[in-house]
Design an enzyme around this catalytic site. Sequence first.
Site, mmCIF file in Angstrom:
data_model
loop_
_atom_site.group_PDB
_atom_site.id
_atom_site.type_symbol
_atom_site.label_atom_id
_atom_site.label_comp_id
_atom_site.label_asym_id
_atom_site.label_seq_id
_atom_site.Cartn_x
_atom_site.Cartn_y
_atom_site.Cartn_z
ATOM 1 N N LYS A 16 0.830 -1.192 -0.028
ATOM 2 C CA LYS A 16 0.122 0.174 0.176
ATOM 3 C C LYS A 16 0.823 1.243 -0.069
ATOM 4 C CE LYS A 16 -2.232 -1.047 3.638
ATOM 5 N NZ LYS A 16 -1.813 -2.590 4.061
ATOM 6 N N ARG A 92 -10.502 -0.143 8.433
ATOM 7 C CA ARG A 92 -10.004 -1.607 8.515
ATOM 8 C C ARG A 92 -11.114 -2.163 9.125
ATOM 9 N NH1 ARG A 92 -3.731 -2.133 8.725
ATOM 10 N NH2 ARG A 92 -3.126 0.010 8.050
ATOM 11 N N ARG A 127 11.434 -6.174 4.620
ATOM 12 C CA ARG A 127 11.249 -4.757 4.803
ATOM 13 C C ARG A 127 12.061 -4.036 5.638
ATOM 14 N NH1 ARG A 127 5.509 -2.497 5.322
ATOM 15 N NH2 ARG A 127 5.163 -3.932 7.263
ATOM 16 N N ARG A 155 10.793 -2.702 11.357
ATOM 17 C CA ARG A 155 9.699 -2.632 12.039
ATOM 18 C C ARG A 155 9.174 -3.502 13.059
ATOM 19 N NH1 ARG A 155 4.660 -0.171 8.523
ATOM 20 N NH2 ARG A 155 3.491 -1.835 9.442
ATOM 21 N N ARG A 166 -1.415 -10.074 12.064
ATOM 22 C CA ARG A 166 -1.955 -8.939 11.077
ATOM 23 C C ARG A 166 -2.729 -9.397 9.699
ATOM 24 N NH1 ARG A 166 1.755 -4.392 9.734
ATOM 25 N NH2 ARG A 166 3.275 -5.854 9.422
HETATM 26 P P1 AP5 Z 1 4.564 -1.849 1.817
HETATM 27 O O1 AP5 Z 1 4.516 -0.682 0.886
HETATM 28 O O2 AP5 Z 1 5.487 -1.207 3.219
HETATM 29 O O3 AP5 Z 1 3.401 -2.414 2.336
HETATM 30 P P2 AP5 Z 1 2.165 -1.887 3.180
HETATM 31 O O4 AP5 Z 1 0.947 -2.486 2.530
HETATM 32 O O5 AP5 Z 1 2.161 -0.447 3.171
HETATM 33 O O6 AP5 Z 1 2.457 -2.509 4.397
HETATM 34 P P3 AP5 Z 1 2.161 -2.076 6.070
HETATM 35 O O7 AP5 Z 1 2.865 -3.353 6.924
HETATM 36 O O8 AP5 Z 1 2.748 -0.923 6.538
HETATM 37 O O9 AP5 Z 1 0.623 -2.367 6.144
HETATM 38 P P4 AP5 Z 1 -0.192 -2.571 7.369
HETATM 39 O O10 AP5 Z 1 -1.474 -2.019 6.870
HETATM 40 O O11 AP5 Z 1 -0.089 -3.616 8.082
HETATM 41 O O12 AP5 Z 1 0.515 -1.313 8.541
HETATM 42 P P5 AP5 Z 1 0.341 0.048 8.694
HETATM 43 O O13 AP5 Z 1 1.559 0.944 8.968
HETATM 44 O O14 AP5 Z 1 -0.925 0.715 7.904
HETATM 45 O O15 AP5 Z 1 5.608 -2.835 1.453
HETATM 46 C C1 AP5 Z 1 5.855 -3.700 2.091
HETATM 47 C C2 AP5 Z 1 7.377 -4.400 1.736
HETATM 48 O O16 AP5 Z 1 7.278 -4.929 0.339
HETATM 49 C C3 AP5 Z 1 8.503 -3.152 1.627
HETATM 50 O O17 AP5 Z 1 9.733 -3.705 1.877
HETATM 51 C C4 AP5 Z 1 8.240 -2.865 0.127
HETATM 52 O O18 AP5 Z 1 9.564 -2.526 -0.398
HETATM 53 C C5 AP5 Z 1 7.909 -4.193 -0.484
HETATM 54 N N1 AP5 Z 1 7.133 -4.267 -1.730
HETATM 55 C C6 AP5 Z 1 6.229 -3.669 -1.918
HETATM 56 N N2 AP5 Z 1 5.288 -3.724 -3.000
HETATM 57 C C7 AP5 Z 1 6.287 -4.983 -3.595
HETATM 58 C C8 AP5 Z 1 6.136 -5.809 -4.571
HETATM 59 N N3 AP5 Z 1 4.912 -5.297 -5.703
HETATM 60 N N4 AP5 Z 1 6.997 -6.589 -5.001
HETATM 61 C C9 AP5 Z 1 7.948 -7.084 -3.951
HETATM 62 N N5 AP5 Z 1 8.142 -6.007 -3.018
HETATM 63 C C10 AP5 Z 1 7.297 -5.194 -2.577
HETATM 64 O O19 AP5 Z 1 -0.376 -0.166 10.251
HETATM 65 C C11 AP5 Z 1 0.453 -0.429 11.120
HETATM 66 C C12 AP5 Z 1 -0.341 -0.688 12.546
HETATM 67 O O20 AP5 Z 1 -1.085 0.495 12.840
HETATM 68 C C13 AP5 Z 1 -1.514 -1.744 12.382
HETATM 69 O O21 AP5 Z 1 -1.025 -2.937 12.656
HETATM 70 C C14 AP5 Z 1 -2.495 -1.167 13.439
HETATM 71 O O22 AP5 Z 1 -1.841 -1.505 14.726
HETATM 72 C C15 AP5 Z 1 -2.209 0.168 13.469
HETATM 73 N N6 AP5 Z 1 -3.523 0.644 12.238
HETATM 74 C C16 AP5 Z 1 -3.115 1.486 11.377
HETATM 75 N N7 AP5 Z 1 -4.275 1.765 10.779
HETATM 76 C C17 AP5 Z 1 -5.275 1.479 11.416
HETATM 77 C C18 AP5 Z 1 -6.655 1.421 11.581
HETATM 78 N N8 AP5 Z 1 -7.432 1.869 10.415
HETATM 79 N N9 AP5 Z 1 -7.437 0.877 12.625
HETATM 80 C C19 AP5 Z 1 -6.823 0.127 13.732
HETATM 81 N N10 AP5 Z 1 -5.425 0.282 13.799
HETATM 82 C C20 AP5 Z 1 -4.743 0.851 12.566
#
Ligand code: AP5
Length: 213
Positions: A16, A92, A127, A155, A166
């Site tokens: 994302k 979410r 990552r 992370r 997750r």
């Molecule tokens: P990356 O782009 O970092 O993926 P992402 O989908 O953004 O992953 P996140 O882990 O950040 O998503 P998440 O939803 O779990 O975490 P968030 O920070 O939102 O890519 C991942 C890796 O793969 C990178 O190394 C990248 O280089 C590589 N990559 C990307 N695309 C690729 C491809 N096509 N091919 C190969 N490699 C690739 O949330 C964290 C925490 O915050 C949650 O667990 C929760 O506790 C809290 N939180 C956030 N939002 C909410 C909500 N709405 N409600 C409640 N709690 C929330």
Amino acid sequence: MAPLMLMIAGPPGSGKGTLCDNIVRDYGLVHISGGDLLREQIKAGTALGNEAKGYMARGALVPDDLVIRMILDRLRQPDVTKRGALLDGFPRTGVQAEALKKSGIKFNAMIVLEVSDAALMERSAGRRLDPTTGAIYHLKFKPPPKEILSRLVIRPDDEPAKQRARIKIYNESKDALLKAYGAIAISVNAEQPIAAVYAEYQQKVKGLSKSKL
Ligand code: AP5
């Protein structure tokens, strides 16, 4: 013309944030990531950050009321009204989706990234985050420049057991998101290389209806 309002949904590590970086670079939408906003609150030591910290560290969702308030406040800022937004990782849960609908803020599409669990595990394992710039790399798929390697961090929620937790949470909540916003959902195969994911996104968004849900 009214600016584009998009939601980006997908399991943890589906890309994302990576897709959003490309869209922001080329189209200038405001990137609003729930995870990034929460990590900023933790870093700043705010009451919200202190409350969210424990949930995030164990890979659980932060309670709906905290996240909803934070995101709706951000969506009401003037830069969003002017430039449009990419809402990354919100809603979410069904409760969050209903709160967003009730707010009256309308969206053109919900982009849903589809990736297998095996690929998600490999992505989180490799990552790396640059704490200086906030940039996200992957040791295999998006290698960082050698000179910054030593300052990169892992992370805490990328630890395999937390990543598995997750993924499970995402799979359990996906139906609720589709129930609320399925009418504007656009599925993208995010199992492809980064450039191919972006190309598929661009091709699918090209024909996007101007109406909003
Ligand atoms: P990356 O782009 O970092 O993926 P992402 O989908 O953004 O992953 P996140 O882990 O950040 O998503 P998440 O939803 O779990 O975490 P968030 O920070 O939102 O890519 C991942 C890796 O793969 C990178 O190394 C990248 O280089 C590589 N990559 C990307 N695309 C690729 C491809 N096509 N091919 C190969 N490699 C690739 O949330 C964290 C925490 O915050 C949650 O667990 C929760 O506790 C809290 N939180 C956030 N939002 C909410 C909500 N709405 N409600 C409640 N709690 C929330």
